[in-house]
Scaffold this active site. Structure first.
Site, mmCIF file in Angstrom:
data_model
loop_
_atom_site.group_PDB
_atom_site.id
_atom_site.type_symbol
_atom_site.label_atom_id
_atom_site.label_comp_id
_atom_site.label_asym_id
_atom_site.label_seq_id
_atom_site.Cartn_x
_atom_site.Cartn_y
_atom_site.Cartn_z
ATOM 1 C CG HIS A 122 -2.020 -1.021 1.088
ATOM 2 N ND1 HIS A 122 -3.294 -0.704 0.683
ATOM 3 C CD2 HIS A 122 -2.016 -2.363 1.259
ATOM 4 C CE1 HIS A 122 -4.028 -1.798 0.640
ATOM 5 N NE2 HIS A 122 -3.274 -2.829 0.979
ATOM 6 C CG ASP A 167 0.080 9.202 0.691
ATOM 7 O OD1 ASP A 167 0.019 8.044 1.138
ATOM 8 O OD2 ASP A 167 -0.674 10.117 1.065
HETATM 9 C C1 GDG Z 1 -2.199 3.702 3.306
HETATM 10 C C2 GDG Z 1 -1.208 4.410 2.369
HETATM 11 C C3 GDG Z 1 -2.937 4.365 0.577
HETATM 12 C C4 GDG Z 1 -8.871 10.036 7.945
HETATM 13 N N1 GDG Z 1 -9.374 10.746 8.974
HETATM 14 C C5 GDG Z 1 -10.573 10.222 9.236
HETATM 15 C C6 GDG Z 1 -10.808 9.168 8.343
HETATM 16 N N2 GDG Z 1 -9.754 9.075 7.560
HETATM 17 C C7 GDG Z 1 -9.662 8.106 6.457
HETATM 18 C C8 GDG Z 1 -9.759 8.804 5.122
HETATM 19 C C9 GDG Z 1 -9.118 7.777 4.202
HETATM 20 C C10 GDG Z 1 -8.094 7.124 5.124
HETATM 21 O O1 GDG Z 1 -8.409 7.468 6.460
HETATM 22 C C11 GDG Z 1 -6.688 7.590 4.864
HETATM 23 O O2 GDG Z 1 -6.263 6.966 3.701
HETATM 24 P P1 GDG Z 1 -4.974 7.419 2.933
HETATM 25 O O3 GDG Z 1 -4.963 6.735 1.626
HETATM 26 O O4 GDG Z 1 -4.958 8.891 2.810
HETATM 27 O O5 GDG Z 1 -3.727 7.091 3.870
HETATM 28 P P2 GDG Z 1 -3.087 5.923 4.820
HETATM 29 O O6 GDG Z 1 -3.856 5.734 6.069
HETATM 30 O O7 GDG Z 1 -1.689 6.387 5.020
HETATM 31 O O8 GDG Z 1 -3.126 4.559 3.988
HETATM 32 C C12 GDG Z 1 -1.942 5.245 1.341
HETATM 33 C C13 GDG Z 1 -3.807 3.570 1.534
HETATM 34 O O9 GDG Z 1 -3.027 2.843 2.462
HETATM 35 C C14 GDG Z 1 -4.692 2.576 0.775
HETATM 36 O O10 GDG Z 1 -3.938 1.738 -0.048
HETATM 37 O O11 GDG Z 1 -3.756 5.202 -0.228
HETATM 38 O O12 GDG Z 1 -1.033 5.826 0.432
HETATM 39 O O13 GDG Z 1 -0.312 5.234 3.124
HETATM 40 O O14 GDG Z 1 -10.018 6.832 3.770
HETATM 41 O O15 GDG Z 1 -11.104 9.037 4.844
HETATM 42 N N3 GDG Z 1 -11.952 8.445 8.317
HETATM 43 C C15 GDG Z 1 -12.917 8.759 9.229
HETATM 44 N N4 GDG Z 1 -12.732 9.767 10.132
HETATM 45 C C16 GDG Z 1 -11.593 10.519 10.179
HETATM 46 O O16 GDG Z 1 -11.469 11.426 11.008
HETATM 47 N N5 GDG Z 1 -14.058 8.062 9.223
#
Ligand code: GDG
Length: 471
Positions: free
Chosen positions: A157, A364
């Site tokens: 990821h 990222d």
């Molecule tokens: C890894 C990789 C890759 C955030 N704050 C809240 C909340 N979130 C949710 C967002 C989003 C998720 O968390 C974050 O996803 P990301 O993709 O930005 O980042 P990582 O956690 O670092 O994930 C990344 C991912 O895996 C998938 O393959 O894209 O690059 O680092 O969905 O919405 N959700 C809620 N409340 C919050 O306050 N419900």
């Protein structure tokens, strides 16, 4: 029946769509498991005095989960240690933050072996095993040692680092070689795939033909499988009742001001400090924007046990406080910085209320926030996405304003452009972005990945049968 067995470090299927605060990975995996019957295996997050390998089976949100407890030493060495203090920083180009302690590597191998020993008896003939992320890179190798001959895939990821960075890891060769125990290794982007291929060809001296690496009598297919979101479902969520209430509340509090929004796990890879400074630059260069705009940054704390995370949190408190102190007026605060997690449906409404979605990671794997922001917009009056070129999502989302997050000037200029963008251009850009988010959604990701996992090696030979054989 052939099942899909998903394995990841933590197992947290959303119990109820919309209500949970489950992250992107959790949403994606739960969607995959509802489609293919199967089991989701991983660490419970709990520790016990002595590892027993006892599995606790539960049904959560329509998904069967199998959980195992680890020891406190496992948490320290494998999770806080090798995964989050060694691999995460190196894979995000932060070797300055990486710890290279031998006990971490040993803990990592031990936990992967424990996972393999606990998981192997659950794997039936014909089951496919899909292992996720950097915590579990050597798991297939451990399963093969136990005689598991099923098809096993891995999906990373996070980004794959360049050769130069990767070779700072003392066990880099063993780590990469362990990936050759998989039938399929998937990355988020072409960029990651190229960096991995570069290492395989130059450091392991292996050739890659038609996306397949052949080594020691088995073959490993490699490919880029950009992860998506449930695009249409998220758009529905943003139109739902709770989202509307959140939208109304935010808009009311905006008092006619434009809102720039950031949503991130509180992590040094997300470029939050650079983001605050770029926004400050906007205020400094364009005093006319003062009191007409504000930045809402939602940053949910994570990995609190790791020092680098405590440090970044303290830095962000400091920088946001300084900017607010310098620019705030009696009725305007330039940065609203919130550390509380929100319900997913609330979040969808907040995205929709934002005129600009500001996504500026320094590195990222993909970044699902960029995709969620697009999916949540009002088609008649959409906001503008400003996106770092170092997010995997930038390979697909060319209609965003793509910026270099290390450049304050470039980011602040893009912010100015986004805030002033005419409606027709906003709609045209959004339409193309939304077409991509809907088309390349999480179902497409899952189906493409699983189909590739079912493909045999380049020569069409079965390298190993479908059933388990115990050696
Ligand atoms: C890894 C990789 C890759 C955030 N704050 C809240 C909340 N979130 C949710 C967002 C989003 C998720 O968390 C974050 O996803 P990301 O993709 O930005 O980042 P990582 O956690 O670092 O994930 C990344 C991912 O895996 C998938 O393959 O894209 O690059 O680092 O969905 O919405 N959700 C809620 N409340 C919050 O306050 N419900």
């Amino acid at each position: 029946m052939s099942r899909l067995i998903v394995v990841s470090n933590r197992v947290n299927p959303p119990s109820d769509e919309g209500v949970g605060t489950a992250g992107g990975l959790a949403m994606a995996l739960a969607a995959a498991l509802r489609e293919y019957s199967g089991v989701w295996f991983g660490w419970s997050g709990e520790t016990v005095e002595t590892f027993t390998g006892q599995i606790s089976m539960q049904k959560v949100g329509g998904v069967t989960v199998a959980l195992v407890d680890l020891e406190e030493q496992d948490r320290e060495e494998y999770y806080d240690g090798y995964a989050n203090r060694t691999l995460w920083p190196i894979f995000h180009s932060r070797t300055d933050l990486a710890a290279y302690e031998r006990s971490f590597g040993e803990g990592y191998q031990r936990v992967n072996r424990r996972f393999a020993e606990t998981l192997a008896p659950l794997i039936g003939p014909g089951d496919r095993v899909w292992i996720h992320d950097y915590h579990l890179i050597p798991l297939a190798q451990e399963l093969r040692r136990l005689g598991v001959a099923n098809r096993i895939g891995f999906f990373l990821h996070i980004p794959w680092p360049s050769r130069r960075l990767l070779t700072t890891l003392p066990q880099h060769r063993e780590l990469v070689e362990s990936l050759l125990a998989y039938d399929l290794v998937g990355f988020q982007t072409r960029d990651a795939l190229e960096a991995f291929s570069d290492y395989v060809e130059r450091d392991l001296d292996l050739t890659i033909v038609g996306g397949v690496i052949a080594a020691e009598g088995r073959s490993t297919r490699i490919g880029a499988f950009p992860i998506g979101i449930e695009g249409e479902a998220f758009a529905d969520l943003a139109r739902g009742e709770t989202a509307r209430a959140a939208f109304d509340r935010v808009r009311l509090s905006q008092a006619g001001r434009k809102m720039i929004l950031g949503v991130d796990r509180l992590d040094y890879s997300k470029g939050l400090e650079e983001r605050f400074l770029a926004y400050e630059q906007l205020l400094a260069d364009h005093p006319d924007w003062a009191e007409r705009v504000f930045l809402l940054q939602i940053a949910t704390p994570s990995r609190d046990a790791v020092e680098a995370y405590q440090e970044i949190r303290a830095r962000l408190d400091g920088v946001s406080g300084r900017i607010n102190g310098a620019y705030a007026t009696v009725d305007w605060v330039p940065i609203r910085y919130v550390n509380r997690a929100h319900r997913r449906d609330e979040l969808a409404g907040i995205y929709r209320a934002a005129h600009v979605g500001l996504v500026t990671p320094l590195r990222d794997g993909m970044n699902l926030v960029a995709k969620e922001y697009v999916a949540a917009q009002d088609p008649d009056d959409p906001g503008v996405l400003v996106l770092s070129r170092y997010a995997g999502a930038a390979e697909q989302m060319e209609d965003a304003l793509i910026i270099n997050p290390f450049s304050r000037e470039e980011t602040s200029e893009a912010l100015g452009q986004a805030l002033a963008m005419p409606r027709a251009e906003r709609i045209a850009r959004w339409r193309r972005l939304m077409d991509g988010v809907s088309r390349d959604d999480v179902a497409a990701w899952r189906d493409t990945y699983v189909a590739a996992l079912d493909l045999e090696g380049a020569d069409g030979e079965h390298e190993h049968g479908d059933s388990r054989k115990v050696s």
